[in-house]
Design a protein around this motif. Structure first.
Motif, PDB file in Angstrom:
ATOM      1  N   ASP A 143       0.933  -1.103   0.116  1.00 59.99           N
ATOM      2  CA  ASP A 143       0.333  -0.234  -0.160  1.00 59.99           C
ATOM      3  C   ASP A 143       0.234   1.013  -0.057  1.00 59.99           C
ATOM      4  N   ARG A 144       1.654   1.318   0.848  1.00 55.74           N
ATOM      5  CA  ARG A 144       3.113   2.206   0.524  1.00 55.74           C
ATOM      6  C   ARG A 144       3.843   2.439  -0.298  1.00 55.74           C
ATOM      7  N   GLY A 145       3.690   1.263  -0.790  1.00 59.49           N
ATOM      8  CA  GLY A 145       5.645   1.067  -1.738  1.00 59.49           C
ATOM      9  C   GLY A 145       6.904   1.594  -1.031  1.00 59.49           C
ATOM     10  N   ARG A 146       6.498   1.286   0.630  1.00 59.54           N
ATOM     11  CA  ARG A 146       7.936   1.384   0.700  1.00 59.54           C
ATOM     12  C   ARG A 146       8.929   0.128   0.693  1.00 59.54           C
ATOM     13  N   LEU A 147      10.183   0.512   0.669  1.00 57.21           N
ATOM     14  CA  LEU A 147      11.103  -0.585  -0.250  1.00 57.21           C
ATOM     15  C   LEU A 147      11.755  -1.505   1.374  1.00 57.21           C
ATOM     16  N   GLN A 148      11.777  -2.543   0.551  1.00 55.88           N
ATOM     17  CA  GLN A 148      12.139  -4.165   1.823  1.00 55.88           C
ATOM     18  C   GLN A 148      13.311  -2.879   2.631  1.00 55.88           C
ATOM     19  N   GLN A 149      14.006  -2.252   2.228  1.00 55.40           N
ATOM     20  CA  GLN A 149      15.535  -1.555   3.365  1.00 55.40           C
ATOM     21  C   GLN A 149      15.300  -0.698   4.420  1.00 55.40           C
ATOM     22  N   ASP A 150      14.200   0.041   3.581  1.00 55.85           N
ATOM     23  CA  ASP A 150      13.419   0.324   4.362  1.00 55.85           C
ATOM     24  C   ASP A 150      12.830   0.082   5.852  1.00 55.85           C
ATOM     25  N   ILE A 151      11.942  -0.338   5.305  1.00 58.97           N
ATOM     26  CA  ILE A 151      11.247  -1.228   6.130  1.00 58.97           C
ATOM     27  C   ILE A 151      11.790  -1.412   7.016  1.00 58.97           C
ATOM     28  N   ALA A 152      13.430  -2.708   7.222  1.00 55.67           N
ATOM     29  CA  ALA A 152      14.042  -3.483   8.018  1.00 55.67           C
ATOM     30  C   ALA A 152      14.860  -2.695   8.973  1.00 55.67           C
ATOM     31  N   ASP A 153      14.969  -1.126   8.307  1.00 57.04           N
ATOM     32  CA  ASP A 153      16.358   0.084   9.054  1.00 57.04           C
ATOM     33  C   ASP A 153      15.216   0.190   9.952  1.00 57.04           C
ATOM     34  N   ASP A 154      13.466   0.534  10.287  1.00 57.11           N
ATOM     35  CA  ASP A 154      12.339   1.241  11.149  1.00 57.11           C
ATOM     36  C   ASP A 154      12.642  -0.145  12.100  1.00 57.11           C
ATOM     37  N   LYS A 158      17.035  -6.963   6.159  1.00 58.26           N
ATOM     38  CA  LYS A 158      16.118  -7.144   4.715  1.00 58.26           C
ATOM     39  C   LYS A 158      16.310  -8.512   4.133  1.00 58.26           C
ATOM     40  N   SER A 159      17.098  -9.163   4.791  1.00 56.58           N
ATOM     41  CA  SER A 159      16.747 -10.988   4.332  1.00 56.58           C
ATOM     42  C   SER A 159      15.381 -11.043   5.312  1.00 56.58           C
ATOM     43  N   THR A 160      15.763 -10.381   6.590  1.00 55.69           N
ATOM     44  CA  THR A 160      14.439 -10.893   7.819  1.00 55.69           C
ATOM     45  C   THR A 160      12.783 -10.693   6.916  1.00 55.69           C
ATOM     46  N   ILE A 161      12.623  -9.012   6.698  1.00 53.37           N
ATOM     47  CA  ILE A 161      11.821  -8.529   6.019  1.00 53.37           C
ATOM     48  C   ILE A 161      11.861  -9.584   4.498  1.00 53.37           C
ATOM     49  N   SER A 162      12.139  -9.970   3.945  1.00 54.86           N
ATOM     50  CA  SER A 162      12.209 -11.022   2.727  1.00 54.86           C
ATOM     51  C   SER A 162      11.800 -11.767   3.009  1.00 54.86           C
ATOM     52  N   HIS A 163      12.384 -12.416   4.370  1.00 51.99           N
ATOM     53  CA  HIS A 163      11.431 -13.540   4.200  1.00 51.99           C
ATOM     54  C   HIS A 163       9.925 -13.578   5.200  1.00 51.99           C
ATOM     55  N   TRP A 164       9.455 -12.881   5.248  1.00 51.47           N
ATOM     56  CA  TRP A 164       8.041 -12.638   6.518  1.00 51.47           C
ATOM     57  C   TRP A 164       7.357 -11.742   5.215  1.00 51.47           C
ATOM     58  N   LEU A 165       8.060 -11.462   4.078  1.00 50.65           N
ATOM     59  CA  LEU A 165       6.897 -11.238   3.182  1.00 50.65           C
ATOM     60  C   LEU A 165       6.449 -12.582   1.944  1.00 50.65           C
ATOM     61  N   SER A 166       8.004 -13.121   1.767  1.00 52.08           N
ATOM     62  CA  SER A 166       7.808 -14.514   1.464  1.00 52.08           C
ATOM     63  C   SER A 166       6.709 -15.303   1.961  1.00 52.08           C
ATOM     64  N   ARG A 167       6.940 -15.305   3.548  1.00 50.35           N
ATOM     65  CA  ARG A 167       6.422 -16.391   4.260  1.00 50.35           C
ATOM     66  C   ARG A 167       3.998 -16.247   4.331  1.00 50.35           C
ATOM     67  N   HIS A 168       4.079 -14.718   4.100  1.00 50.17           N
ATOM     68  CA  HIS A 168       3.060 -14.158   4.094  1.00 50.17           C
ATOM     69  C   HIS A 168       2.736 -14.829   2.308  1.00 50.17           C
ATOM     70  N   GLY A 169       3.047 -14.703   1.636  1.00 46.85           N
ATOM     71  CA  GLY A 169       2.727 -14.367   0.316  1.00 46.85           C
ATOM     72  C   GLY A 169       2.457 -12.903  -0.471  1.00 46.85           C
ATOM     73  N   ILE A 170       3.481 -11.606   0.122  1.00 47.90           N
ATOM     74  CA  ILE A 170       3.326 -10.941  -0.304  1.00 47.90           C
ATOM     75  C   ILE A 170       3.983 -10.603  -0.947  1.00 47.90           C
ATOM     76  N   THR A 171       3.109  -9.731  -2.413  1.00 43.87           N
ATOM     77  CA  THR A 171       4.057  -9.664  -3.604  1.00 43.87           C
ATOM     78  C   THR A 171       4.181  -8.011  -4.136  1.00 43.87           C
ATOM     79  N   ASP A 172       4.713  -6.942  -4.050  1.00 42.21           N
ATOM     80  CA  ASP A 172       4.396  -5.784  -4.578  1.00 42.21           C
ATOM     81  C   ASP A 172       3.893  -5.433  -5.580  1.00 42.21           C
ATOM     82  N   GLY A 173       3.355  -6.602  -6.521  1.00 40.21           N
ATOM     83  CA  GLY A 173       1.950  -6.916  -7.641  1.00 40.21           C
ATOM     84  C   GLY A 173       2.919  -5.949  -8.828  1.00 40.21           C
ATOM     85  N   ALA A 174       3.866  -6.138  -8.912  1.00 38.19           N
ATOM     86  CA  ALA A 174       4.385  -4.933 -10.129  1.00 38.19           C
ATOM     87  C   ALA A 174       4.634  -6.542 -11.626  1.00 38.19           C
ATOM     88  N   SER A 175       5.250  -7.950 -10.025  1.00 36.42           N
ATOM     89  CA  SER A 175       5.665  -8.778 -11.592  1.00 36.42           C
ATOM     90  C   SER A 175       4.777  -9.706 -11.927  1.00 36.42           C
TER      91      SER A 175
END
Length: 125
Positions: free
Chosen positions: A92-103, A108-125
């Motif tokens: 929704d907010r279009g934030r980068l994985q690294q920005d979320i990770a920093d906050d 970044k790999s932790t955020i990537s893991h949880w995105l994958s685990r929840h099946g969340i994509t940015d919708g661009a692919s």
């Protein structure tokens, strides 16, 4: 106030108040805390040291710090593990994985893991 010896400095990672201050309040990573407590890079230097006969000295690693964080029950907000919150931030907010990770104080790999685990994509692919 007396100064701390090298051994006392190396063992600060065992103290709950020290860990809470560094990890939760200051947002420092387990690796950063380990480095502050005199970490060496045993995986990087062990093979070479073994070949040249150098004895490996005790060190503090990020996994050691992580174990002590667990023992003391110290953790940060784990919003990034919540599907709805993570989808809002990433999609929704279009934030980068690294920005979320920093906050969140994670990698970044932790955020990537949880995105994958929840099946969340940015919708661009």
């Amino acid at each position: 106030m007396r100064s701390q010896t090298a051994t006392e400095m190396d063992r600060r990672y065992r103290d709950a108040d020290f860990l809470r201050n560094r990890y939760v309040e200051a947002g420092q990573s387990a690796s950063g805390i380990a480095e502050d407590c005199g970490v060496t890079r045993p995986n990087a230097v062990r093979p070479r040291n073994a070949r040249v006969g150098v004895k490996r000295h005790a060190s503090v690693t990020s996994s050691t710090v992580s174990r002590w964080l667990d023992r003391h029950g110290i953790e940060r907000d784990s919003n990034y593990q919540d599907r709805a919150w993570l989808a809002q931030q990433y999609v929704d907010r279009g934030r980068l994985q690294q920005d979320i990770a920093d906050d969140c104080g994670v990698t970044k790999s932790t955020i990537s893991h949880w995105l994958s685990r929840h099946g969340i994509t940015d919708g661009a692919s």
